[in-house]
Design a protein around this motif. Structure first.
Motif, PDB file in Angstrom:
ATOM      1  N   ALA A  24       0.921  -1.304  -0.110  1.00 43.16           N
ATOM      2  CA  ALA A  24      -0.112  -0.049  -0.064  1.00 43.16           C
ATOM      3  C   ALA A  24       0.793   1.483   0.079  1.00 43.16           C
ATOM      4  O   ALA A  24       0.477   2.230  -0.617  1.00 43.16           O
ATOM      5  CB  ALA A  24      -0.987  -0.102   1.198  1.00 43.16           C
ATOM      6  N   ALA A  64      -7.067  -3.983   5.259  1.00 43.69           N
ATOM      7  CA  ALA A  64      -6.793  -2.704   5.858  1.00 43.69           C
ATOM      8  C   ALA A  64      -6.344  -2.897   7.404  1.00 43.69           C
ATOM      9  O   ALA A  64      -6.671  -3.712   7.844  1.00 43.69           O
ATOM     10  CB  ALA A  64      -7.810  -1.964   5.725  1.00 43.69           C
ATOM     11  N   CYS A  65      -5.443  -1.983   7.616  1.00 47.93           N
ATOM     12  CA  CYS A  65      -4.831  -1.923   8.859  1.00 47.93           C
ATOM     13  C   CYS A  65      -4.285  -0.518   9.508  1.00 47.93           C
ATOM     14  O   CYS A  65      -4.352   0.477   8.541  1.00 47.93           O
ATOM     15  CB  CYS A  65      -3.603  -2.894   9.191  1.00 47.93           C
ATOM     16  SG  CYS A  65      -2.341  -2.352   8.280  1.00 47.93           S
ATOM     17  N   ALA A  81      -3.200   1.622   6.133  1.00 49.30           N
ATOM     18  CA  ALA A  81      -3.339   1.068   4.853  1.00 49.30           C
ATOM     19  C   ALA A  81      -4.367   0.450   4.506  1.00 49.30           C
ATOM     20  O   ALA A  81      -5.136  -0.387   5.373  1.00 49.30           O
ATOM     21  CB  ALA A  81      -2.075   0.290   4.651  1.00 49.30           C
ATOM     22  N   VAL A  82      -4.764   0.530   3.237  1.00 50.34           N
ATOM     23  CA  VAL A  82      -5.682   0.033   2.475  1.00 50.34           C
ATOM     24  C   VAL A  82      -5.270  -0.795   1.475  1.00 50.34           C
ATOM     25  O   VAL A  82      -4.859  -0.149   0.416  1.00 50.34           O
ATOM     26  CB  VAL A  82      -7.029   0.656   2.397  1.00 50.34           C
ATOM     27  CG1 VAL A  82      -8.349  -0.131   1.893  1.00 50.34           C
ATOM     28  CG2 VAL A  82      -7.592   1.410   3.546  1.00 50.34           C
ATOM     29  N   ARG A  87     -10.010  -0.563  -1.894  1.00 55.62           N
ATOM     30  CA  ARG A  87     -10.228   0.889  -1.657  1.00 55.62           C
ATOM     31  C   ARG A  87     -11.891   1.160  -2.044  1.00 55.62           C
ATOM     32  O   ARG A  87     -12.284   0.663  -2.972  1.00 55.62           O
ATOM     33  CB  ARG A  87      -9.110   1.438  -2.543  1.00 55.62           C
ATOM     34  CG  ARG A  87      -7.779   1.595  -1.774  1.00 55.62           C
ATOM     35  CD  ARG A  87      -6.466   2.306  -2.384  1.00 55.62           C
ATOM     36  NE  ARG A  87      -5.450   1.814  -1.695  1.00 55.62           N
ATOM     37  CZ  ARG A  87      -4.357   1.799  -2.199  1.00 55.62           C
ATOM     38  NH1 ARG A  87      -4.279   2.209  -3.252  1.00 55.62           N
ATOM     39  NH2 ARG A  87      -3.259   1.372  -1.329  1.00 55.62           N
ATOM     40  N   LEU A  91     -13.091   1.206   4.324  1.00 48.67           N
ATOM     41  CA  LEU A  91     -12.321   0.472   5.287  1.00 48.67           C
ATOM     42  C   LEU A  91     -11.420   1.588   6.169  1.00 48.67           C
ATOM     43  O   LEU A  91     -11.424   1.420   7.248  1.00 48.67           O
ATOM     44  CB  LEU A  91     -11.454  -0.655   4.882  1.00 48.67           C
ATOM     45  CG  LEU A  91     -12.301  -1.777   4.099  1.00 48.67           C
ATOM     46  CD1 LEU A  91     -10.965  -2.666   3.513  1.00 48.67           C
ATOM     47  CD2 LEU A  91     -13.003  -2.474   5.202  1.00 48.67           C
ATOM     48  N   ALA A  92     -11.028   2.487   5.738  1.00 52.94           N
ATOM     49  CA  ALA A  92     -10.234   3.659   6.317  1.00 52.94           C
ATOM     50  C   ALA A  92     -11.085   4.174   7.426  1.00 52.94           C
ATOM     51  O   ALA A  92     -10.679   4.301   8.658  1.00 52.94           O
ATOM     52  CB  ALA A  92      -9.545   4.621   5.489  1.00 52.94           C
TER      53      ALA A  92
END
Length: 155
Positions: A24, A64-65, A81-82, A87, A91-92
């Motif tokens: 990412a 994602a994290c 990060a996704v 995207r 998720l973000a």
């Protein structure tokens, strides 16, 4: 609702998180100066980050994290990060909302993060998530700002 889970330093998905963040952040190569610290962040360093703070992930395997660290008055978000294929799915936003819940539970009044000056699309994304620029800083050896600090006050 996206399933957000905590990953510990010995979680079997930690290698997948390392691969996710490395991929990412790859688009930054050649765009940011100095180069991203991801090039110096191996699986062992990520394990240490998960041990010292809080690692939140979405999806199995992780799509994602975000790594969270308690700072005075704020929960700092790092290495958000996704995966490219995930995207646009929120998720973000889900990770930021989970981090807000964590911050409130710890009695912290804000979320904070840094993003590189050159990554204007990230500035816009974080602004849509409620962050505002509060400072500009320079990496050691630079006489110009290289990073923006963005903050989201929690109500």
């Amino acid at each position: 609702m996206t399933d957000i889970r905590r990953l510990g330093p010995d979680d079997p998905d930690l290698p997948a998180v390392h691969a996710l963040v490395t991929a990412a952040f790859g688009y930054m190569d050649g765009r940011v100066d100095p180069p991203s610290s991801i090039h110096r962040t191996g699986p062992g360093e990520m394990r240490d980050m998960a041990r010292a703070g809080l690692l939140l992930a979405a999806g199995r395997p992780p799509l994602a994290c975000v790594f969270c660290t308690v700072k005075p008055g704020a929960l700092y978000l790092g290495k958000l990060a996704v995966a490219e294929v995930a995207r646009g799915r929120g998720l973000a936003r889900a990770l930021v909302e989970a981090a807000e819940t964590e911050a409130r539970a710890r009695g912290l009044g804000a979320l904070e993060l840094q993003t590189r000056v050159e990554l204007t699309e990230n500035h816009a994304t974080f602004a849509r998530l409620g962050f505002v620029e509060v400072a500009r800083t320079a990496h050691p050896g630079y006489d110009r700002p290289t990073s923006l600090t963005m903050r989201k006050e929690l109500r």
